[in-house]
Design a protein around this motif. Structure first.
Motif, PDB file in Angstrom:
ATOM      1  N   UNK A 170      27.528 -49.121  -8.355  1.00 19.13           N
ATOM      2  CA  UNK A 170      26.643 -48.364  -7.467  1.00 19.13           C
ATOM      3  C   UNK A 170      25.340 -47.969  -8.166  1.00 19.13           C
ATOM      4  N   UNK A 171      25.123 -48.489  -9.341  1.00 14.54           N
ATOM      5  CA  UNK A 171      23.932 -48.113 -10.107  1.00 14.54           C
ATOM      6  C   UNK A 171      23.195 -49.361 -10.593  1.00 14.54           C
ATOM      7  N   UNK A 172      21.974 -49.170 -11.009  1.00 16.31           N
ATOM      8  CA  UNK A 172      21.242 -50.251 -11.659  1.00 16.31           C
ATOM      9  C   UNK A 172      21.512 -50.148 -13.153  1.00 16.31           C
ATOM     10  N   UNK A 173      22.458 -50.961 -13.627  1.00 15.83           N
ATOM     11  CA  UNK A 173      22.863 -50.863 -15.032  1.00 15.83           C
ATOM     12  C   UNK A 173      21.705 -51.223 -15.956  1.00 15.83           C
ATOM     13  N   UNK A 174      20.926 -52.216 -15.572  1.00 11.17           N
ATOM     14  CA  UNK A 174      19.816 -52.616 -16.449  1.00 11.17           C
ATOM     15  C   UNK A 174      18.806 -51.468 -16.578  1.00 11.17           C
ATOM     16  N   UNK A 175      18.577 -50.764 -15.486  1.00  9.37           N
ATOM     17  CA  UNK A 175      17.643 -49.635 -15.549  1.00  9.37           C
ATOM     18  C   UNK A 175      18.240 -48.487 -16.375  1.00  9.37           C
ATOM     19  N   UNK A 176      19.547 -48.276 -16.225  1.00  8.13           N
ATOM     20  CA  UNK A 176      20.197 -47.215 -17.003  1.00  8.13           C
ATOM     21  C   UNK A 176      20.121 -47.507 -18.497  1.00  8.13           C
ATOM     22  N   UNK A 177      20.236 -48.790 -18.856  1.00  6.15           N
ATOM     23  CA  UNK A 177      20.153 -49.134 -20.282  1.00  6.15           C
ATOM     24  C   UNK A 177      18.782 -48.775 -20.843  1.00  6.15           C
ATOM     25  N   UNK A 178      17.765 -48.886 -19.993  1.00  3.34           N
ATOM     26  CA  UNK A 178      16.421 -48.500 -20.448  1.00  3.34           C
ATOM     27  C   UNK A 178      16.276 -46.983 -20.512  1.00  3.34           C
ATOM     28  N   UNK A 179      16.921 -46.284 -19.556  1.00  2.00           N
ATOM     29  CA  UNK A 179      16.734 -44.836 -19.462  1.00  2.00           C
ATOM     30  C   UNK A 179      17.628 -44.059 -20.426  1.00  2.00           C
ATOM     31  N   UNK A 180      18.796 -44.614 -20.748  1.00  2.00           N
ATOM     32  CA  UNK A 180      19.810 -43.844 -21.471  1.00  2.00           C
ATOM     33  C   UNK A 180      19.288 -43.365 -22.821  1.00  2.00           C
ATOM     34  N   UNK A 181      19.414 -42.064 -23.091  1.00  3.47           N
ATOM     35  CA  UNK A 181      19.016 -41.558 -24.403  1.00  3.47           C
ATOM     36  C   UNK A 181      20.049 -41.958 -25.450  1.00  3.47           C
ATOM     37  N   UNK A 182      19.623 -42.011 -26.697  1.00  4.19           N
ATOM     38  CA  UNK A 182      20.550 -42.468 -27.737  1.00  4.19           C
ATOM     39  C   UNK A 182      21.479 -41.357 -28.207  1.00  4.19           C
ATOM     40  N   UNK A 183      21.061 -40.098 -28.070  1.00  6.06           N
ATOM     41  CA  UNK A 183      21.843 -39.006 -28.646  1.00  6.06           C
ATOM     42  C   UNK A 183      22.617 -38.192 -27.617  1.00  6.06           C
ATOM     43  N   UNK A 184      22.540 -38.577 -26.373  1.00  8.30           N
ATOM     44  CA  UNK A 184      23.289 -37.873 -25.324  1.00  8.30           C
ATOM     45  C   UNK A 184      24.238 -38.884 -24.681  1.00  8.30           C
ATOM     46  N   UNK A 185      25.539 -38.560 -24.643  1.00  4.05           N
ATOM     47  CA  UNK A 185      26.462 -39.508 -24.013  1.00  4.05           C
ATOM     48  C   UNK A 185      26.121 -39.721 -22.539  1.00  4.05           C
ATOM     49  N   UNK A 186      26.210 -40.959 -22.102  1.00  2.03           N
ATOM     50  CA  UNK A 186      25.991 -41.296 -20.689  1.00  2.03           C
ATOM     51  C   UNK A 186      27.259 -41.974 -20.183  1.00  2.03           C
ATOM     52  N   UNK A 187      27.851 -41.403 -19.154  1.00  2.00           N
ATOM     53  CA  UNK A 187      29.090 -41.935 -18.585  1.00  2.00           C
ATOM     54  C   UNK A 187      28.817 -42.434 -17.177  1.00  2.00           C
ATOM     55  N   UNK A 188      29.151 -43.680 -16.913  1.00  2.00           N
ATOM     56  CA  UNK A 188      29.045 -44.227 -15.560  1.00  2.00           C
ATOM     57  C   UNK A 188      30.402 -44.060 -14.895  1.00  2.00           C
ATOM     58  N   UNK A 189      30.480 -43.171 -13.916  1.00  2.00           N
ATOM     59  CA  UNK A 189      31.773 -42.895 -13.291  1.00  2.00           C
ATOM     60  C   UNK A 189      31.580 -42.347 -11.884  1.00  2.00           C
ATOM     61  N   UNK A 190      31.839 -43.167 -10.901  1.00  2.36           N
ATOM     62  CA  UNK A 190      31.779 -42.684  -9.514  1.00  2.36           C
ATOM     63  C   UNK A 190      32.901 -41.679  -9.268  1.00  2.36           C
ATOM     64  N   UNK A 191      34.040 -41.863  -9.953  1.00  2.00           N
ATOM     65  CA  UNK A 191      35.160 -40.942  -9.777  1.00  2.00           C
ATOM     66  C   UNK A 191      34.755 -39.520 -10.168  1.00  2.00           C
ATOM     67  N   UNK A 192      33.940 -39.399 -11.232  1.00  2.00           N
ATOM     68  CA  UNK A 192      33.498 -38.057 -11.653  1.00  2.00           C
ATOM     69  C   UNK A 192      32.654 -37.408 -10.566  1.00  2.00           C
TER      70      UNK A 192
END
Lengths: 269, 155
Positions: free
Chosen positions: A148-170
């Protein structure tokens, strides 16, 4: 028609009026067509905005929450149990993040790759040291799952020092109404102690501090957490003092005297 | 209980545990292999395969479990000659001198083995050598849920 000596041709008044009428007609038709074009563009624009809104990527408004009620009081009638996060990283590696049974509290930032307001938070998260988070609070960004997300865009946006979790269940577990949305979980009690939306990071920090102070005043979970940094500080001072005394005695890291071959086991209770 | 599964590895994480199974993108001519991290503390997103960047934040009661896969060619070599997993672990498997990065108070163990056709290295760090008897029980609890798939068949 009157011919002049240099061959110029002058049109008669009747002919001049006919040409003007044709010109006005053409101009009117052109204006009408342009009007239709503008109306079509406006309609198309409205449809695009509506579609983006339906996809959760509207113009950054906090869905159904009115004007930026940052870290408002919990929507829930009472603090509810939190749920640990299980999902993937933006690189699609499996990832599980504990938010319950932890010493620290966790601020869950529910963001998406498409919402305009979220862009400011993604940018702010690139410098975790500048976020001004209270001691003992860990920041975790949560987006919807890869389907449900743009993974390629998230890879560009994701910070290196903050965990990023992709989870629709959450998103479902925490009943997140839209992005951006923030949920504060008290680790030791495993309870949600605050939640809400915000337009900018300073609002989140300000109201996060208020939420922690309120919880402390009411003797709730975060009070335990807020007492931890002081203890950690004391531990750090004690450790630094011990290190200094050991080094003064010529015992440096790695010295075999720091690691006796036999250490008594603690007595079982 | 969270189930962590990917890259042919799986692990159940009990309360307070978190983890990740990652595999770096290979560069030209490289092969990369899965790395599993499980911990009882907040794992920083940026950390080394053997936990550098994470072990520095450990408190005495914390645990870091690392499982690294090596190239399939390593199976059958003397280093990986042990067949099957080395757990359950014993407290005397741990030593402060077995750490990749020696930090005061901490203790570690490392074992190389082949399991289901995969060459694996298990590396465990305890936040306190003194508390190893108690902490090793928690390590064994989580390791008892580890599942390893056979390597994929290459044509």
């Amino acid at each position: 028609m009157v011919k002049h000596s240099k061959g110029a041709v002058l049109r008669s008044p009747a002919m001049h009026g006919g040409a003007l009428a044709i010109l006005v007609t053409v101009e009117a038709v052109a204006i009408g067509l342009l009007g239709l074009l503008v109306a079509g563009l406006l309609r198309s624009h409205a449809e695009v905005l509506r579609a983006l809104h339906d996809l959760g990527a509207g113009l950054g408004e906090a869905h159904d929450h009115g004007p930026t009620p940052a870290m408002a009081q919990p929507q829930r009638e009472a603090a509810t149990d939190a749920v640990d996060l299980v999902g993937t990283t933006p690189a699609e590696d499996p990832l599980a993040v504990a938010v319950t049974n932890t010493r620290h509290s966790t601020l869950l930032a529910f963001l998406s790759s498409g919402c305009l307001t979220c862009a400011g938070f993604w940018e702010a998260f690139r410098d975790p040291g500048g976020l001004g988070l209270p001691d003992g609070v860990r920041l975790v960004a949560v987006t919807r799952g890869a389907d449900e997300e743009s993974v390629s865009q998230l890879r560009r946006l994701a910070p290196t020092e903050v965990p990023v979790v992709l989870s629709s269940a959450a998103w479902d577990d925490y009943r997140v109404p839209g992005s951006p949305y923030f949920v504060l979980v008290d680790g030791p009690s495993g309870r949600v102690t605050g939640e809400g939306s915000a337009a900018a990071w300073p609002q989140v920090v300000s109201l996060l501090r208020n939420a922690l102070e309120d919880a402390t005043a009411h003797g709730q979970g975060p009070m335990k957490r807020r007492s931890l940094p002081a203890r950690w500080s004391t531990d750090a001072e004690r450790e630094a003092r011990a290190d200094g005394e050991l080094m003064a005695a010529g015992i440096v890291p790695g010295d075999h005297r720091l690691y006796p071959s036999a250490v008594e086991e603690p007595a079982e209770r | 209980m969270a189930r962590l599964r990917g890259h042919g590895l799986a692990l159940d994480l009990g309360p307070g545990w978190e983890g990740q199974i990652s595999r770096r993108s290979p560069g030209r001519g490289e092969t990369t292999h899965p790395v599993l991290h499980a911990a009882t503390f907040a794992l920083p997103p940026t950390r080394g395969d053997f936990g550098s960047g994470a072990v520095e934040t450990m408190q005495p009661e914390d645990i870091l479990v690392t499982l690294l896969e090596h190239h399939p060619d390593a199976t059958g070599t003397p280093l990986f000659s042990a067949s099957g997993p080395p757990f359950p672990l014993r407290p005397d498997s741990f030593s402060p001198t077995s750490l990749q990065r020696m930090l005061p108070g901490q203790s570690g163990m490392q074992a190389f083995f082949t399991w289901r056709g995969r060459a694996l290295c298990l590396y465990v760090v305890l936040g306190s050598h003194f508390l190893r008897a108690r902490l090793v029980r928690r390590v064994n609890d989580v390791l008892s849920t580890l599942a390893v798939d056979p390597p994929p068949v290459t044509p």
